[in-house]
Structure formats: structure tokens, C-alpha cells
Enzyme design. Sequence first.
Site, PDB file in Angstrom:
ATOM      1  N   ASN A   1      42.265  -2.421  63.354  1.00  0.00           N
ATOM      2  CA  ASN A   1      41.506  -1.911  64.499  1.00  0.00           C
ATOM      3  C   ASN A   1      40.029  -2.079  64.179  1.00  0.00           C
ATOM      4  OD1 ASN A   1      40.297  -0.441  66.506  1.00  0.00           O
ATOM      5  ND2 ASN A   1      41.131   1.554  65.873  1.00  0.00           N
TER       6      ASN A   1
ATOM      7  N   LYS B   1      37.540  -1.652  66.027  1.00  0.00           N
ATOM      8  CA  LYS B   1      36.675  -0.699  66.754  1.00  0.00           C
ATOM      9  C   LYS B   1      35.457  -1.439  67.330  1.00  0.00           C
ATOM     10  CE  LYS B   1      38.522   2.956  63.919  1.00  0.00           C
ATOM     11  NZ  LYS B   1      38.367   4.276  63.307  1.00  0.00           N
TER      12      LYS B   1
ATOM     13  N   HIS C   1      44.143   6.056  71.064  1.00  0.00           N
ATOM     14  CA  HIS C   1      43.468   6.305  69.779  1.00  0.00           C
ATOM     15  C   HIS C   1      42.677   7.614  69.884  1.00  0.00           C
ATOM     16  CE1 HIS C   1      40.736   5.932  66.405  1.00  0.00           C
ATOM     17  NE2 HIS C   1      41.587   5.073  65.896  1.00  0.00           N
TER      18      HIS C   1
ATOM     19  N   GLU D   1      39.859   8.413  68.941  1.00  0.00           N
ATOM     20  CA  GLU D   1      38.459   8.271  69.376  1.00  0.00           C
ATOM     21  C   GLU D   1      38.366   8.177  70.889  1.00  0.00           C
ATOM     22  OE1 GLU D   1      37.484   5.035  66.731  1.00  0.00           O
ATOM     23  OE2 GLU D   1      37.623   6.427  65.045  1.00  0.00           O
TER      24      GLU D   1
ATOM     25  N   GLU E   1      48.102   8.993  63.235  1.00  0.00           N
ATOM     26  CA  GLU E   1      46.778   8.993  62.628  1.00  0.00           C
ATOM     27  C   GLU E   1      46.187  10.397  62.670  1.00  0.00           C
ATOM     28  OE1 GLU E   1      44.825   4.842  62.802  1.00  0.00           O
ATOM     29  OE2 GLU E   1      44.452   5.820  64.704  1.00  0.00           O
TER      30      GLU E   1
ATOM     31  N   GLY F   1      38.467   7.372  58.891  1.00  0.00           N
ATOM     32  CA  GLY F   1      37.105   7.048  58.472  1.00  0.00           C
ATOM     33  C   GLY F   1      36.508   8.024  57.478  1.00  0.00           C
TER      34      GLY F   1
ATOM     35  N   SER G   1      42.217   6.062  56.811  1.00  0.00           N
ATOM     36  CA  SER G   1      41.749   5.788  55.439  1.00  0.00           C
ATOM     37  C   SER G   1      42.756   5.028  54.583  1.00  0.00           C
ATOM     38  CB  SER G   1      41.306   7.085  54.751  1.00  0.00           C
ATOM     39  OG  SER G   1      40.198   7.652  55.439  1.00  0.00           O
TER      40      SER G   1
HETATM   41  P1  PGA Z   1      40.148   4.056  59.170  1.00  0.00           P
HETATM   42  O1  PGA Z   1      40.488   4.049  60.734  1.00  0.00           O
HETATM   43  O2  PGA Z   1      41.124   3.136  58.497  1.00  0.00           O
HETATM   44  O3  PGA Z   1      38.730   3.539  59.085  1.00  0.00           O
HETATM   45  O4  PGA Z   1      40.282   5.459  58.694  1.00  0.00           O
HETATM   46  C1  PGA Z   1      41.824   4.028  61.171  1.00  0.00           C
HETATM   47  C2  PGA Z   1      41.863   4.036  62.684  1.00  0.00           C
HETATM   48  O5  PGA Z   1      41.051   4.736  63.313  1.00  0.00           O
HETATM   49  O6  PGA Z   1      42.709   3.363  63.294  1.00  0.00           O
END
Ligand code: PGA
Length: 251
Positions: free
Chosen positions: A11, A13, A99, A101, A169, A175, A213
Site C-alpha cells: 500500500n 498510500k 483502510h 486512514e 490492521e 506506521g 509495521s
Molecule cells: P505500515 O502500513 O506497514 O506502514 O504500518 C500498513 C498499512 O497501513 O497498510
Amino acid sequence: MTVRRYLIAGNWKMHCRRSDGTALAADLAARVGPTPDPRFDLLICPPATILAPVAHAVAGSAVLAGGQDCHAQAQGAHTGDIAAEMLADAGASSVIVGHSERRTNHAETSTLIKGKAAAALRAGLTAIVCVGETEAERDTGRAEQVVAGQLSGSIPDGATAANTVVAYEPVWAIGTGRTPTLADIAAMHAMIRAKLVGLVADPDAVRILYGGSVKPSNAAEILGLADVDGALVGGASLKADDFWAIAQACP
Ligand code: PGA
């Protein structure tokens, strides 16, 4: 026992321009080659603005391209939105929906996400439906209840293992460099698998990804857990070496 192919999904982003995005895609395409790895599928989800050139860069390889979100409608007066059919037209085979976010920054509800996932299926895309609890929800013992509710609210009618993937997630792991314990990941994935009964035709065959992560140093232990069928990778998917190392960690 059902054998599920791993899915390692990147992803991106809101990262990458055309030049670095297509270079990253071409690098991965060269590593995978034309034949899918016997263990895993590799998917990259760039920003919509570079989906077409990224899809072009991986054409002829087994690397798949996908979108990060879609609208529930096929077309219409929806300024700034992108239909699942448009993602498919640009070369996507999958789309991430729900997601955290987007649930947080765009106030997306499970009802809305279910509509987006249904749109993905209608367009012939695989829907990657994201679920996950916040830190406060976990701290107050509500993680499983929250995830179960998101799952039953977001999985579309007609979902099967062929057209739907679940990504667990935990919001607090995205992150941050922090991950749940392996026992907590395993417990949540087992709960999700059990909850899929009644929501999808073939719950044993549905791929359940872990996200939050994931990096080369923890990928093997996470991917080695029962009911973890792949990873949704954010930060570490932006470096070809790291993303490739995660894929290579598939058992
Ligand atoms: P990350 O993000 O691996 O940077 O923690 C995962 C995601 O949001 O899909």
C-alpha cells in the site's frame, strides 16, 4: 486442510511520483518475472494518478496492480472520486477498501465500505477489506468485538475467497513500528476466520492478511502463524529490497 496462496500487498498510500513509482514497479516485476511464485502473489497499490503507468510497468510479469479506494457507484457526479470500473480500466485487479486512514480521515462507515466492496466485485476486482481496532479499543478489551462488527458490516453480498480478501490492521500498529504479540495476531485471525462463516461462501479459503509495521525483520514470524495468509505492507513496500524480503519470508 485448505491451502491458501500468500498475498503480499504493498500500500503505497500518498507516496511516489510517476518516475520513482514506475521504477519501483519495474524493479519488482524483474524480480518476480512472468510466472507467479509458487508461494505468493505480489500486489502493489500505487496512488490512482500513477496506476496506469505502474500497471504498464508490471505488464508481462506476475506482479499485480491495485487501487487504494473506490467509489460505490460506477459513474456519476462525484467530484474527485474514482469508480472501481475506472481502476479496472487503468489496469487494477484489486482495490483496498476501508483502510483505517479512510475510516478515520474520511469518516467512512462499514456500510459505506460494504458498498465500495460490492462495487469492486461488480467491476471484477478483488476487494481487500480492512478491519482493525484502535489502541483505546484494545486497551478496554473491545478489540475482537470491534473487528467482528467491522467485518459483518463491511463484507459484501456475494463475497467468496476468489473476490474478497480481509486485512486485519490494528490502527495503533500502522506506521508506528509497534506490532501486537504473535499470540494476539493469531487469536484475531482465528476469530476473523470463524466470523467469516455465514459472510462468505468458502471461509476456509479466504485470505486474511496482517498489516501494521510489517518489515523484513518480523515478516517470517508473522507469516508463519496459522490463519495469516499474507501481509498488507505500507512503509516497507516503498523499498524494493524490503518488500521483496517480506515476500521471501513466506513459508
Ligand atoms: P505500515 O502500513 O506497514 O506502514 O504500518 C500498513 C498499512 O497501513 O497498510
